[in-house]
Enzyme design. Structure first.
Site, PDB file in Angstrom:
ATOM      1  N   ASP A   1      10.097   3.046  -8.721  1.00  0.00           N
ATOM      2  CA  ASP A   1       9.302   2.006  -8.708  1.00  0.00           C
ATOM      3  C   ASP A   1       8.706   1.702  -7.241  1.00  0.00           C
ATOM      4  OD1 ASP A   1       9.529  -0.922  -9.819  1.00  0.00           O
ATOM      5  OD2 ASP A   1       9.957  -1.160  -7.770  1.00  0.00           O
ATOM      6  N   LEU A   2       7.615   1.438  -7.368  1.00  0.00           N
ATOM      7  CA  LEU A   2       6.749   0.903  -6.062  1.00  0.00           C
ATOM      8  C   LEU A   2       7.516  -0.043  -5.236  1.00  0.00           C
ATOM      9  CD1 LEU A   2       3.157   2.095  -6.883  1.00  0.00           C
ATOM     10  CD2 LEU A   2       4.952   3.547  -6.254  1.00  0.00           C
TER      11      LEU A   2
ATOM     12  N   ASP B   1       4.334  -1.346 -11.877  1.00  0.00           N
ATOM     13  CA  ASP B   1       4.347  -0.306 -10.884  1.00  0.00           C
ATOM     14  C   ASP B   1       5.490   0.479 -10.900  1.00  0.00           C
ATOM     15  OD1 ASP B   1       6.371  -2.168 -10.466  1.00  0.00           O
ATOM     16  OD2 ASP B   1       5.958  -2.410  -8.180  1.00  0.00           O
TER      17      ASP B   1
END
Length: 884
Positions: A494-495, A537
């Site tokens: 996950d960004l 994301d």
């Protein structure tokens, strides 16, 4: 009298003479036969009329089925994508839905309704009124939506009056998605609205040349059991032709009659009757004049035989248009109907071979002549179909049949009949075009299916496989790894700080970061692994490890390091990181899909521990998640069973110690653990987004109890109710409050201080102002622990300010703390705001707060939280103690 008798006798004798009895019998027989033949002709004509109407109705049916099925089939691909991406947002939904709207589409809009509330829409323009629609609160659409959910299949409803205007047929697709434990949960409804007018127009219902009156029966696809929703109601009462229209969910029924009603008499009735009359006359006349014309009959025997045979053969050939051709002289004899077919004057003049051949269309002439010459050469039956060009230029289609015979003078002849079959030919051409159109539609659907399948399996931005593709390969990937003595490792990535980049530089910058991230992941994994984008994301990496189970950690650390490097976008330096959750298939009969769940749990742990790091899945993490889920399920069940109740803590005047109000506090009456305070369930309730639901329940219970107190004259002037930030962001809040008809000055809303920043949300500000206009007081709760400033107080202008218990409790021992509380009281007094102190634990607290100028006291020094009945007993006991 004698003269009259003589004349009557002569007349009677003339009429009933033996010579005329055969004629009378023949007349009766002819009359009966004529009536029977006329009746049969009407039956044949009615059948032909019904067959013509049926042919036209079948064309409309095919178009309706093709259009409605084609439109709904396009939406099935979108439904599959929603199942794969249940958390998709409006941009993603609009991008997918827009590909389904073509020039020939009758789709008006497509809506997604997670939890039966429309929050996804394409196109939004013109459909704004539908956003936020809760199917459960819409009487017109609730039944169909719940039916689709309960029967787990497409439900077609309509026509329905749309909230955004107009009418449409609504196909509702229930969407069920996979959740933890590989179980299914109901996601919501995807609704496709087919525009009624465009569907009718595309299906030919408004065609001016339709030639029939149509009614559509079977509202909500209930077939013959449904209501009529199109056409004149008199159609169904006039013995119509009925055809079922098969739909993906149920059916409609088409009822049709000719445009001007069923013909009372056949089109050829008078021609047929004329022929029958002529036949009767030709039969009767010989009987009537037989006695006097025996000699003349002998002389004209051959002529009568020719006429009889001609009549007999013409009747055999259906007597529509009769002709006779002398093959020796090429003379033609046409009756009036044949003259009408060829556009010739009905003048009884003889016709020649050139009249017939000259009227045939040049493209059909050779084949028509060949058919005729072939029949004439062998003396066999003749049958042909060709086009003719009438003198006015109109082209008609003609079918001709004839029989060869030899005349009395040995002259070879052909006698036959002709039909004008133009309507049949045009109808067949329409059917061919309809079939070609259906085949074209099928080809388009197949092409669309392939496109949708590709879209459904790939992320359009990065080109990576998506969640649906991942689901398809995950089981096989883990199984193959086990066969090779390896372990399947899944990294959920996950960004971090992605939202800030999106919000500050725009979605284009965010898209560029996603493309960059996908490139970094692919370069690190290479051909030996599998990379997929499964969310906004979020990414997934599948790889194999053999003995060194730390390999995924090395890969994760390398990715984290590279993701920290700045990325430049249009002169801006963008920095973001990644959090990674790692799960490894240990081969202990764990389903491959469970790896996703385990990695997600590890990712949650990595983010909660500061982000920009990696975490492995452990049993302890799973236990924590299971416990949280259990509590979440119990909260949802508790809401359904009305387990959330209200307790009240009295508030007292600091000077007189009279009860001046109560604060309503939410409590959970747990079936096993008893009464639970908010700290046991509030955090998880916020994650479930049900705090607003609890707020609404507390408010309704409080209003009901308040009315009961007023009826019993308890003298409690008002009740304070906590309102969450989520509730203040509800666009329907004011509408719902108006429906409650709250008496002014009797209710206060306690708003936590953290809601009111100097620059707060416009909707929150508007809702607060509307709350005041409804006569509901506004209080700031927990003051001193959040972010509110003096400017915020000036803007909000609350009625009361409640000092947080963390500031009140130390004032007994801390002079500095007393000065702080005194300052807060002075600020409130200067702004005309009442001051309420909560957490008053001892009478020493009460004495000090009274001295500092506090208006209202609340705390265990005076009373604990009480149920409604306990509160009534408490108030009455205080009255008795004061009176005594």
């Amino acid at each position: 009298m004698a003269l009259f008798a003589n004349r009557f006798g002569r007349v009677k004798g003339a009429v009933f003479s033996p010579a005329r009895i055969p004629a009378a019998i023949a007349a009766v027989v002819i009359f009966i036969c004529a009536v029977f033949a006329d009746h049969q002709n009407k039956i044949v004509s009615d059948q032909a009329a019904r067959e013509e109407v049926l042919a036209r109705v079948n064309l409309i049916r095919a178009k309706l089925e093709g259009n409605i099925n084609g439109n709904l089939q396009l939406v099935r691909g979108l439904v599959a994508t929603v199942m794969a991406e249940p958390y998709m947002g409006q941009p993603r939904f609009a991008a997918l839905a827009s590909s389904l709207f073509g020039e020939d589409s009758q789709l008006r809009n497509i809506a997604g309704a997670p939890d039966l509330v429309i929050s996804l829409m394409y196109p939004i323009a013109g459909n704004e009124k539908a956003m936020g629609l809760d199917y459960r609160n819409d009487a017109q659409q609730r039944a169909a939506a719940l039916r689709a959910r309960d029967e787990r299949k497409l439900i077609l409803a309509g026509p329905v009056d749309l909230v955004q205007g107009g009418q449409g047929f609504i196909g509702r697709f229930p969407v069920f998605v996979k959740s933890a434990g590989n179980t299914e949960r109901f996601w919501g409804i995807v609704s496709a609205v087919v525009d009624v007018q465009r569907l009718y127009e595309a299906s030919g219902l408004f065609d001016k040349d339709l030639g029939i009156d149509i009614a559509l029966i079977g509202k909500d696809a209930l077939g013959a059991q449904g209501e009529q929703f199109f056409g004149d109601e008199t159609v169904g009462k006039n013995n119509p032709v009925r055809v079922d229209v098969l739909l993906p969910s149920g059916s409609w029924q088409i009822a049709a009659i000719p445009e001007n009603g069923w013909p009372t008499t056949p089109a050829n009735a008078w021609v047929f009757r004329g022929i029958m009359a002529a036949a009767g006359a030709l039969i009767l006349i010989p009987f009537l004049v037989a006695g006097r014309l025996i000699g003349e009959r002998q002389r004209n025997y051959w002529e009568l035989e020719r006429l009889s045979r001609r009549l007999e053969l013409a009747l055999e050939a259906s007597a529509i248009g009769v002709w006779e051709h002398d093959l020796k002289t090429n003379d033609l004899m046409w009756d009036d109907r044949v003259n009408e077919i060829y556009g010739k004057p009905v003048d009884g003049k003889p016709r020649g071979y050139s009249d017939w051949a000259g009227a045939i269309h040049p493209d059909d002439l050779a084949a028509a002549l060949a058919d005729f010459d072939s029949a004439a050469a062998v003396g066999g039956p003749y049958s042909s179909e060709y086009r003719i060009v009438r003198p006015d230029g109109e082209i008609r289609h003609v079918r001709s049949k004839a029989i060869f015979y030899q005349a009395a003078n040995n002259s070879p002849r052909m006698v036959g009949a002709e039909w004008d079959v133009t309507a049949d030919v045009l109808l067949n051409a329409d059917l061919v075009r309809a079939r070609q159109l259906a085949e074209s539609k099928n080809a388009e659907l197949e092409s669309a299916r392939a496109r949708i399948e590709h879209i459904a399996l790939h992320d359009p931005l990065t080109g990576l496989p998506n969640r649906r593709y991942l689901d398809q390969v995950l089981e096989d990937y883990a199984a193959n790894a086990r066969l090779n003595g390896e372990h399947a490792a899944l990294l959920h990535i996950d960004l971090d700080r992605f939202k800030q980049i999106n919000d500050t530089l725009g979605h284009a910058a965010g898209d560029a970061m996603l493309v960059h991230a996908s490139s970094v992941l692919q370069s690190n994994v290479g051909e030996q692994g599998f990379v997929a984008r499964v969310g906004g994301d979020e990414f997934i990496i599948l790889c194999r490890v053999r003995d060194d189970l730390d390999q995924p950690a090395v890969l994760a650390d390398r990715i984290i390091k590279q993701m920290r490097q700045p990325v430049y976008y249009k002169g801006h330096q963008c920095r973001f990181g990644v959090s990674v959750g790692i799960a490894i298939d240990n081969g202990n009969d764990v389903e491959a899909r469970q790896l996703l769940v385990n990695a997600d749990i590890a990712l949650y742990q990595a983010k909660s521990r500061g982000r920009n790091r990696r975490e492995f899945f452990t049993g302890a993490l799973q236990s924590e998640i299971i416990n949280t889920k259990r509590i979440a399920d119990e909260i949802l069940n508790g809401l359904e069973r009305n387990e959330f109740i209200v307790s009240y803590q009295p508030q007292f005047d600091a000077q007189t110690l009279d009860i001046v109000g109560v604060e309503a506090l939410a409590r959970w009456k747990h079936p096993e653990k008893g009464i639970l305070a908010p700290d046991a369930f509030l955090k998880i309730a916020e994650e479930l987004n049900v705090v607003s639901t609890i707020d609404r329940s507390v408010l309704k219970q409080s209003l009901s109890d308040f009315d009961e107190w007023a009826a019993e004259n308890l003298g409690i002037p008002h009740v304070s109710v906590n309102v969450s930030a989520k509730r203040l962001q509800d666009e329907e809040l004011i509408k719902n409050l108006r429906e409650l008809k709250i008496k002014k000055g009797t209710v206060s809303f306690e708003l936590v201080e953290s809601i009111f920043l100097d620059e707060n949300d416009d909707l929150v500000t508007w809702n607060v102002e509307q709350i005041k206009q409804l006569g509901i007081d506004v209080e700031i709760d927990d003051f001193g622990t959040g972010y509110a400033s003096v400017i915020s107080l000036l803007k909000l202008q609350p009625r009361r300010l409640k000092i947080d218990r963390q500031l009140v409790f130390p004032i007994v021992r801390s002079r500095q703390q007393r000065q702080l509380v005194s300052s807060i009281i002075e600020i409130g007094k200067s702004l005309g705001i009442e001051i309420v102190a909560e957490g008053v634990e001892t009478m020493e607290h009460a004495r000090l707060l009274k001295g500092l100028g506090c208006d209202v006291l609340q705390g265990y020094a005076f009373g604990r939280t009480l149920a409604s009945d306990e509160l009534k007993t408490f108030v009455r006991s205080r009255r008795l103690s004061v009176a005594s």
